[in-house]
Design a protein around this motif. Structure first.
Motif, PDB file in Angstrom:
ATOM      1  N   TYR A 154       6.335   2.449  -4.485  1.00 16.65           N
ATOM      2  CA  TYR A 154       5.026   2.738  -4.218  1.00 16.65           C
ATOM      3  C   TYR A 154       4.680   2.933  -3.073  1.00 16.65           C
ATOM      4  N   GLN A 155       3.734   2.628  -2.493  1.00 21.25           N
ATOM      5  CA  GLN A 155       3.039   2.729  -1.142  1.00 21.25           C
ATOM      6  C   GLN A 155       1.841   1.048  -1.217  1.00 21.25           C
ATOM      7  N   ASP A 156       2.534   1.113  -0.177  1.00 20.48           N
ATOM      8  CA  ASP A 156       1.753  -0.779   0.765  1.00 20.48           C
ATOM      9  C   ASP A 156       1.117  -0.898   1.846  1.00 20.48           C
ATOM     10  N   LYS A 157      -0.092  -0.470   2.092  1.00 12.26           N
ATOM     11  CA  LYS A 157      -0.602  -0.467   2.952  1.00 12.26           C
ATOM     12  C   LYS A 157      -2.019  -1.598   2.869  1.00 12.26           C
ATOM     13  N   GLY A 158      -2.038  -1.838   4.825  1.00 10.18           N
ATOM     14  CA  GLY A 158      -2.756  -2.645   4.816  1.00 10.18           C
ATOM     15  C   GLY A 158      -2.789  -4.730   4.425  1.00 10.18           C
ATOM     16  N   GLU A 159      -3.881  -5.104   5.119  1.00 10.38           N
ATOM     17  CA  GLU A 159      -3.915  -6.262   4.373  1.00 10.38           C
ATOM     18  C   GLU A 159      -4.450  -7.242   3.836  1.00 10.38           C
ATOM     19  N   GLY A 160      -4.739  -8.286   3.315  1.00  2.48           N
ATOM     20  CA  GLY A 160      -6.505  -8.761   2.254  1.00  2.48           C
ATOM     21  C   GLY A 160      -6.248  -8.544   1.203  1.00  2.48           C
ATOM     22  N   THR A 161      -7.238  -8.755  -0.019  1.00 10.61           N
ATOM     23  CA  THR A 161      -7.307  -8.665  -0.656  1.00 10.61           C
ATOM     24  C   THR A 161      -6.977  -7.656  -1.418  1.00 10.61           C
ATOM     25  N   GLN A 181      -0.357  10.703  -4.877  1.00 12.08           N
ATOM     26  CA  GLN A 181      -0.985  11.737  -3.282  1.00 12.08           C
ATOM     27  C   GLN A 181      -2.272  11.856  -3.980  1.00 12.08           C
ATOM     28  N   MET A 182      -2.641  11.217  -5.108  1.00 14.62           N
ATOM     29  CA  MET A 182      -4.154  11.534  -5.501  1.00 14.62           C
ATOM     30  C   MET A 182      -4.822  10.610  -5.323  1.00 14.62           C
ATOM     31  N   TRP A 183      -4.856   9.365  -4.156  1.00 16.11           N
ATOM     32  CA  TRP A 183      -5.462   8.514  -3.278  1.00 16.11           C
ATOM     33  C   TRP A 183      -5.288   8.881  -2.108  1.00 16.11           C
ATOM     34  N   ARG A 184      -4.627   9.996  -1.762  1.00 15.94           N
ATOM     35  CA  ARG A 184      -5.165   9.102  -0.005  1.00 15.94           C
ATOM     36  C   ARG A 184      -6.327   9.373   0.777  1.00 15.94           C
ATOM     37  N   PRO A 185      -7.373   9.569   0.311  1.00 17.50           N
ATOM     38  CA  PRO A 185      -8.385   9.915   1.240  1.00 17.50           C
ATOM     39  C   PRO A 185      -8.942   7.827   1.039  1.00 17.50           C
ATOM     40  N   GLN A 186      -8.092   7.345  -0.375  1.00 21.56           N
ATOM     41  CA  GLN A 186      -8.396   5.909  -0.557  1.00 21.56           C
ATOM     42  C   GLN A 186      -7.404   4.922  -0.028  1.00 21.56           C
ATOM     43  N   ILE A 187      -6.138   5.685   0.525  1.00 18.88           N
ATOM     44  CA  ILE A 187      -4.943   4.824   0.915  1.00 18.88           C
ATOM     45  C   ILE A 187      -5.002   4.705   2.177  1.00 18.88           C
ATOM     46  N   ASP A 188      -6.087   6.040   2.751  1.00 12.11           N
ATOM     47  CA  ASP A 188      -6.256   6.369   4.648  1.00 12.11           C
ATOM     48  C   ASP A 188      -7.458   4.993   4.780  1.00 12.11           C
ATOM     49  N   GLU A 189      -7.973   5.469   4.336  1.00 13.50           N
ATOM     50  CA  GLU A 189      -9.323   3.737   4.712  1.00 13.50           C
ATOM     51  C   GLU A 189      -9.499   2.940   4.258  1.00 13.50           C
ATOM     52  N   LEU A 190      -9.329   2.310   2.935  1.00 13.87           N
ATOM     53  CA  LEU A 190      -9.637   1.308   2.494  1.00 13.87           C
ATOM     54  C   LEU A 190      -7.809   0.180   2.488  1.00 13.87           C
ATOM     55  N   SER A 191      -7.144   0.565   3.453  1.00 17.34           N
ATOM     56  CA  SER A 191      -6.365   0.176   3.870  1.00 17.34           C
ATOM     57  C   SER A 191      -6.468  -0.672   5.081  1.00 17.34           C
ATOM     58  N   SER A 192      -7.246  -0.318   6.003  1.00 14.78           N
ATOM     59  CA  SER A 192      -7.875  -0.954   7.419  1.00 14.78           C
ATOM     60  C   SER A 192      -9.119  -1.847   6.441  1.00 14.78           C
ATOM     61  N   LEU A 193      -9.071  -2.482   5.610  1.00 18.68           N
ATOM     62  CA  LEU A 193     -10.075  -3.602   4.721  1.00 18.68           C
ATOM     63  C   LEU A 193      -9.366  -4.448   3.644  1.00 18.68           C
ATOM     64  N   ALA A 194      -8.620  -3.488   2.526  1.00 16.03           N
ATOM     65  CA  ALA A 194      -7.759  -4.722   1.861  1.00 16.03           C
ATOM     66  C   ALA A 194      -6.550  -4.271   1.675  1.00 16.03           C
ATOM     67  N   ARG A 195      -5.724  -4.340   1.256  1.00 19.25           N
ATOM     68  CA  ARG A 195      -3.918  -4.766   1.082  1.00 19.25           C
ATOM     69  C   ARG A 195      -3.672  -3.137  -0.256  1.00 19.25           C
ATOM     70  N   VAL A 196      -3.477  -2.210  -0.589  1.00 22.88           N
ATOM     71  CA  VAL A 196      -3.478  -0.799  -1.179  1.00 22.88           C
ATOM     72  C   VAL A 196      -1.834  -0.921  -1.321  1.00 22.88           C
ATOM     73  N   ILE A 197      -2.059  -1.257  -2.705  1.00 22.53           N
ATOM     74  CA  ILE A 197      -0.896  -0.567  -3.389  1.00 22.53           C
ATOM     75  C   ILE A 197      -0.913   0.618  -4.193  1.00 22.53           C
ATOM     76  N   ALA A 198      -0.323   1.543  -4.517  1.00 22.36           N
ATOM     77  CA  ALA A 198      -0.243   2.468  -4.958  1.00 22.36           C
ATOM     78  C   ALA A 198       0.743   3.405  -5.781  1.00 22.36           C
ATOM     79  N   PRO A 199       1.640   2.791  -6.487  1.00 22.32           N
ATOM     80  CA  PRO A 199       2.530   3.314  -6.722  1.00 22.32           C
ATOM     81  C   PRO A 199       2.470   4.954  -7.662  1.00 22.32           C
TER      82      PRO A 199
END
Ligand code: MLT
Length: 263
Positions: free
Chosen positions: A12-19, A32-50
């Motif tokens: 799993y990917q676990d990146k960023g902090e917050g909600t 990896q289909m969430w790559r653009p979301q992982i890159d961008e949203l991880s500056s606003l939230a904690r992104v968990i992508a298994p």
């Protein structure tokens, strides 16, 4: 990152902090289909992508993967990494089926839902027969043959022709799936229950996002879902097919950023 749950190893990917946002991928893809979301949203939230079991770097197991069992895997992953507060659950296509199963089983763990390129209904008889043919193809010729068959339908026709880099990326993501993962998910999707009765009971802010040119699930299915979920919002994304996350990442990310800001 890796964790082992009931003897099955999950990536799993676990990146960023917050909600926390739990991103659940579609079939036959991986995180990896969430790559653009992982890159961008991880500056606003904690992104968990298994990677779901059988996909990407997660271990496969034989047998059917019901949507409920994949939702259990997601809940167990959240437990394993110490997330007990409610999360935003964002699922695309099969990930949407799993998100609805997750809401059915663990609604107290859901702060908000994002249902992308998905539908609430169960498979028709014709869809079930097609799942059997796909499973037979996967057993005979491997996940590469499934990738070949699905690729032209995954994106809007215009994007399929003008974005060869994206086609290549999707192909290699699909080819990395395991045969057990592909067959297990096909069996699970084929027997998934109709989630339509659940929709009026959804009590969290819900975004329904769908590509205008989706060739796999018609946009009318998204409209039906949005009509039945109290207070939900429907966004039809122009110039996108089944993968608005990758075909129109700016639009998709703006919608998610606004959701995060309002949680
Ligand atoms: C997906 O994109 O997850 C699948 O195409 C969904 C399905 O086959 O029903």
């Amino acid at each position: 990152m890796f964790t082992t749950i009931s003897s099955v190893k999950f990536f799993y990917q676990d990146k960023g902090e917050g909600t926390p946002i739990l991103f659940i991928h579609g079939f036959p893809l991986n995180h990896q289909m969430w790559r653009p979301q992982i890159d961008e949203l991880s500056s606003l939230a904690r992104v968990i992508a298994p990677d779901l079991r059988g996909y990407g770097d997660s271990q496969s197991t034989p047998g059917a993967y019901t949507m409920e069992s994949l939702a259990d895997d997601c809940a167990n992953l959240l437990d394993a990494i110490g997330i007990t507060s409610p999360v935003i659950v964002a699922g695309l296509s099969m990930g949407g089926y799993i998100s609805l199963a997750f809401y059915r089983k663990y609604r107290e763990r859901v702060a908000s839902l994002v249902l992308a390129s998905t539908r609430a209904g169960a498979d028709s008889d014709q869809a079930r027969e097609s799942r059997d043919r796909m499973a037979e193809l996967a057993n005979r010729a491997g996940p590469g043959a499934i990738a070949e068959a699905m690729l032209p339908k995954l994106m809007a026709p215009q994007n399929y022709h003008r974005r060869p880099g994206l086609v290549r990326d999707l192909k290699s993501i699909m080819e990395s799936s395991s045969t057990d993962g592909v067959v297990g998910a096909l069996q699970g999707m084929k027997t998934r229950p109709d989630s339509t009765p659940l929709l009026p009971q959804i009590q969290v802010p819900t975004l329904v996002i769908h590509g205008e040119d989706d060739q796999i699930i018609p946009p009318a299915e998204a409209a039906l879902m949005a009509d039945s979920i109290p207070g939900s919002r429907l966004h039809i994304v122009p110039d996108a097919g089944h993968m608005p996350t990758l075909e129109q990442p700016e639009t998709f990310n703006q919608l998610l950023s606004a959701l995060v800001a309002n949680i």
